[in-house]
Structure formats: structure tokens, C-alpha cells
Design a protein around this motif. Sequence first.
Motif, PDB file in Angstrom:
ATOM      1  N   THR A  57       0.855  -1.191   0.000  1.00 28.04           N
ATOM      2  CA  THR A  57       0.000   0.000   0.000  1.00 28.04           C
ATOM      3  C   THR A  57       0.889   1.237   0.000  1.00 28.04           C
ATOM      4  N   LEU A  58       0.554   2.216  -0.805  1.00 29.16           N
ATOM      5  CA  LEU A  58       1.299   3.479  -0.789  1.00 29.16           C
ATOM      6  C   LEU A  58       0.876   4.289   0.427  1.00 29.16           C
ATOM      7  N   GLN A  59       1.825   4.648   1.245  1.00 27.46           N
ATOM      8  CA  GLN A  59       1.524   5.471   2.423  1.00 27.46           C
ATOM      9  C   GLN A  59       1.360   6.920   1.979  1.00 27.46           C
ATOM     10  N   PRO A  60       0.409   7.656   2.575  1.00 31.21           N
ATOM     11  CA  PRO A  60       0.340   9.083   2.251  1.00 31.21           C
ATOM     12  C   PRO A  60       1.540   9.795   2.871  1.00 31.21           C
TER      13      PRO A  60
ATOM     14  N   ASP B 137      -1.299  20.314   2.533  1.00 31.54           N
ATOM     15  CA  ASP B 137      -2.701  20.071   2.255  1.00 31.54           C
ATOM     16  C   ASP B 137      -3.215  18.925   3.138  1.00 31.54           C
ATOM     17  N   ALA B 138      -4.224  19.219   3.971  1.00 32.47           N
ATOM     18  CA  ALA B 138      -4.737  18.217   4.911  1.00 32.47           C
ATOM     19  C   ALA B 138      -5.462  17.073   4.192  1.00 32.47           C
ATOM     20  N   ASP B 139      -5.849  17.267   2.922  1.00 32.20           N
ATOM     21  CA  ASP B 139      -6.532  16.192   2.189  1.00 32.20           C
ATOM     22  C   ASP B 139      -5.554  15.119   1.721  1.00 32.20           C
ATOM     23  N   THR B 140      -4.306  15.482   1.560  1.00 35.28           N
ATOM     24  CA  THR B 140      -3.352  14.528   0.974  1.00 35.28           C
ATOM     25  C   THR B 140      -2.208  14.170   1.921  1.00 35.28           C
TER      26      THR B 140
END
Lengths: 294, 294
Positions: free
Chosen positions: B2-5, B27-30
Motif C-alpha cells: 500500500t502506498l503510504q500518504p 494540504d490536509a486532504d493529501t
Amino acid sequence: MTLQPPSVGYLGPPCSYSHQAALEAFDADTHCFVPQTTIADIFSAVESGSVTHGVVPFENSTNGSVVFTLDLFRACASTYPSLAVTGETYLTVHHSLLSSVSTSEIKDVKRIYSHPQAFGQCELWLNSMLKGVERVDVSSTSRAAQIAASEPGAAAIASALAAEQNLELRVMARNIEDTPDNTTRFFVISATERSTESREGGDKTLLSFTVDHAQPGALCDSLQVFKDFGLNLTNICSRPSRKRHWNYIFFVEFEGHADTENVQAALKALGRFTADMRVLGSYVNKQPKIRAEI
Amino acid sequence: MTLQPPSVGYLGPPCSYSHQAALEAFDADTHCFVPQTTIADIFSAVESGSVTHGVVPFENSTNGSVVFTLDLFRACASTYPSLAVTGETYLTVHHSLLSSVSTSEIKDVKRIYSHPQAFGQCELWLNSMLKGVERVDVSSTSRAAQIAASEPGAAAIASALAAEQNLELRVMARNIEDTPDNTTRFFVISATERSTESREGGDKTLLSFTVDHAQPGALCDSLQVFKDFGLNLTNICSRPSRKRHWNYIFFVEFEGHADTENVQAALKALGRFTADMRVLGSYVNKQPKIRAEI
């Protein structure tokens, strides 16, 4: 009228490192020593004439500038106009961890009291021996020792001398400072005295100034003046000017006395690149060893 | 796999000023945001790769350099070799005096908790409103708020946001900082990213070095190099080098990116007058207004 003996204000309570520095700088037979609550109180007492001299910490070899003192020097022009630096003294500082006699082991320490400078000087030791234990900032190391004497589970970083003076305290660990030759430099301040040029020529002068922001490279030009006049810098540090954002007041110390022709000419030249220049004082160089030049 | 954010370490707990700065910069979304206990923990987390970025306080417009951060940058060569500064962000900081809902008036406050930087930024207000009240140093303003919420007679200097998040807390006084436009500058640090030259050319670079003490005037010669190459200085500060007594490490910030030919040539010239020179990073200049040049 009775002649008062000369009096020296220091950061109290008695037995603090500042007290020890004051005793290094002044003869106890001919001076009386007056504890003050804060460094600002020392500046005020000197300015108002309630003491003839003050002894204030300036920098520590491990933990750097004492910013409280720098900020008071910044306020000299407005708040302490009569005050000047007239001397310096160096004190080798050894810290101990002290606790009340009821606390038996280091692992029982739940809270540590000290002055922020002392915490900074023992950072490595604290992180290895007392990591995560709450640290409480108080106004002096001797005040920390007083609190630790009466609070179970509390410890203080202070001078071992404090434990010798108080039977409620014991030394848990000695020499916990991060560097073995931890030294604090103090300035002597006075509103009535000025130092004259020493016969051996071993003087230093402390200056403060801001630079003119209309001229890029003004700090560089300022330092070039010292080089051009053969004045070796021994210290430079800065603080926010508090006049505008990201504008700094610089404190520069160099070898030489402000009364000499050469320094007078240098200060005149410096005026072209600086604003709010103030000679904070000239004093005999008391540095124990040859100080590194910068 | 899994790619970690991407993840951002900041000085916790949540709702601290550092958290607000991290939310300004990323950016809190990413991104996910990870609270850390100390600034040293942020450096370690970035170096070890457990977070992709860190946000650390560097200086405040009222209270000057954050010496904890400078000392960690001093340790970069030995302890955090992969880490670089890759960005900066500015946060306007308003402090409030918070207390538990059981404390009714300012005069009932017996003890104040905060971070040493916040105490420094509210010095005048504290001296006028709460002179002599014990001040307790804790690791962050939000930690201070947590303690004040549960201790009768205790108060915290912290963000009003902390009171909005915790019903046990109320705001006793707002905007108690000594200067109305109190601003803290944070650096973004990373071990995996490097910033490239911005198209508009608005970059800055942070360097550290010591000067060669065999050469008097070496600091002056060093600063002359920046002037000769047309590189405007935006900040200079110093800390004890911890290599020998009264020897300093200088931190210099100037306008320009380390990847440009001009800066590369300047750094080569600078090497003649300095030792242990280290480029700590280049990053886009995010200063809100034109920064004063020194």
C-alpha cells in the motif's frame, strides 16, 4: 551623613552562581551584596542608584547568550540611560542534581526545578538519566534548591553549595553539565563608574547597533570597519529589534577601549552604516585564556 | 504494497501552533499529521524516515531564535546527515491566558504553565498582570492547556483554539502577546526531498559554518563574500560550537538557491574563510512582506 559601603546587586537568593560571580568580582571586606529577584531588578537597582554595581550573566560556554540580559541591554537607551558595563568576570559552573533527603533514588524524581539556562547546560545528562520527567522553570537555581528541599519527589539542578547550606537537601549526582569546563561570563554594570583604559591595553568594548535597511550589505560594511581599524571582534550576537519585524539589534564586542583615538575614529566610521549605535561600556579583558577571535 | 500518504511531524499535541503551521504548509486532504513530543523527536522521525516531512519553529518576531532548533541544526552533520530544509512558513501567533472553568478571576491564578518561547513573547503582559506568579515550563503550549484544564488555580498561555476544543477551559484574556503582529517562522524539513530553483527566483538558502580562528576578521571576510556575489543576507545568528570555548557556529540565511552557479561560486569562495560549512537547504521565500536585508 554616613558613608554607605559600595553595594553589589546580584541574582539571588544567596549562594546562587551570580552570588559566587559577584564574590569573584568584588572584595567582600569592602562591599555589601544585595540579592535581587530578577535580572531586570538588578538593572533597575543600578540605574536608580540603590546599588552602586550589579553583576549580570551574559553568556555561557555551553548554552550561549543569556537573552534576558541582551534584551535589557537593548532597553538601555530608553530605560537605563545611565548604566554602563564596567567589568567582566568568568565563573566555572558545576551543576548538581539535588533532592530532599526523603527522596532516595534518581528514579523516584518526578519533577525537576531549575533556571532555563541550567536546563540547557545539562540537556544531554537529563535526556539520558531523567527523560520525560517534568521540568519546571524557576527564576534561579538557588530558588529551585529551596523548592526541592520541601517537595517530596522533587529535585533541583543547582550548585552543590546549596546542599552544603541546607540540611534538608542532598546531592544525588555531581557535575551533570554537558561539557566539563562549563563557564559563565558575567558583566559588572554601574551607573556611576566608568572604566579607564588599562595600562596593559587589555580592554574590550561592547556596542549595540541596528543596520540601515536601505543599504544591502550594511552588516558586512559594519564589520569591515572593525577590520579596517584593526579591532578584533570577540563576540557578535543579535536579538529582534522590536522596532519592526525581522529587524535585528546586533551586539558586537571587540578588543579596545572606547576612549582611545583609534576606537573613536572607528565608531565615527561605523556611524555611516548603522543606526541607534550605543557604546554599552569598555572594561578590562578578564578572559582566563586567549579568547578566540572571530 | 500500500502506498503510504506523505506524513508531517509537528510539535504536539494537536491544536498547537506547530500543528497550525503544519496545516498552513501542507494540504490536509493529501497528508497525515503526526504529533511529536519534542523538536528533537521531529528531527529523528524525519531522519529515520518514519515521517516524510517535519515542521519546526525557527524564530519569532518578538522573542528571536528558537535555540533548541538551532542546536539540532548544529547536530545535522553528525546526527541527521540526510535532513535538509525544504520550505518555510509563517504563522501569526496570538496568545491567550486560559484557565480551568473553576478559576474565576486573574487574581486567583497561582501558577502559569507554558512553553518558554510563549513566556518570552508575553513578558510585558505577565509582568504587569501576574507579576511574581510562578511560571512552569512545559514542552508545548497545548500541553500547558491540558494541565491548566485539570489543576485548580492554574492557567496556561496557549492558543484560544485550545479552549474551543476543551470544555474544561475558558479564555481569561486574549491577545496577551507583547507585540500585536507576533509572527513565528517555521522550517519544513525532509530527508527525501530537495527543493529545486523556483521559477520566479525567490529562493533562500540556509548555511552553517564556523570561522578559522587562525585568521582574525574571518567572519567579516565571510560576510564580504556574500556581498561580493550580490547575495543579500536575510538572517544571521550564532550558537556556541560546543567544540571549544567561546567558539561559535554561525547560521546565515541569504537570498538565492544553492543549485545556481553564482551561489556555488560564492560557497567555494566562502570555503577559504570558514570550516565545517554545511548547506542546510534551499527553499522558496514565503515571507509575507519584503524582508529587511542585513
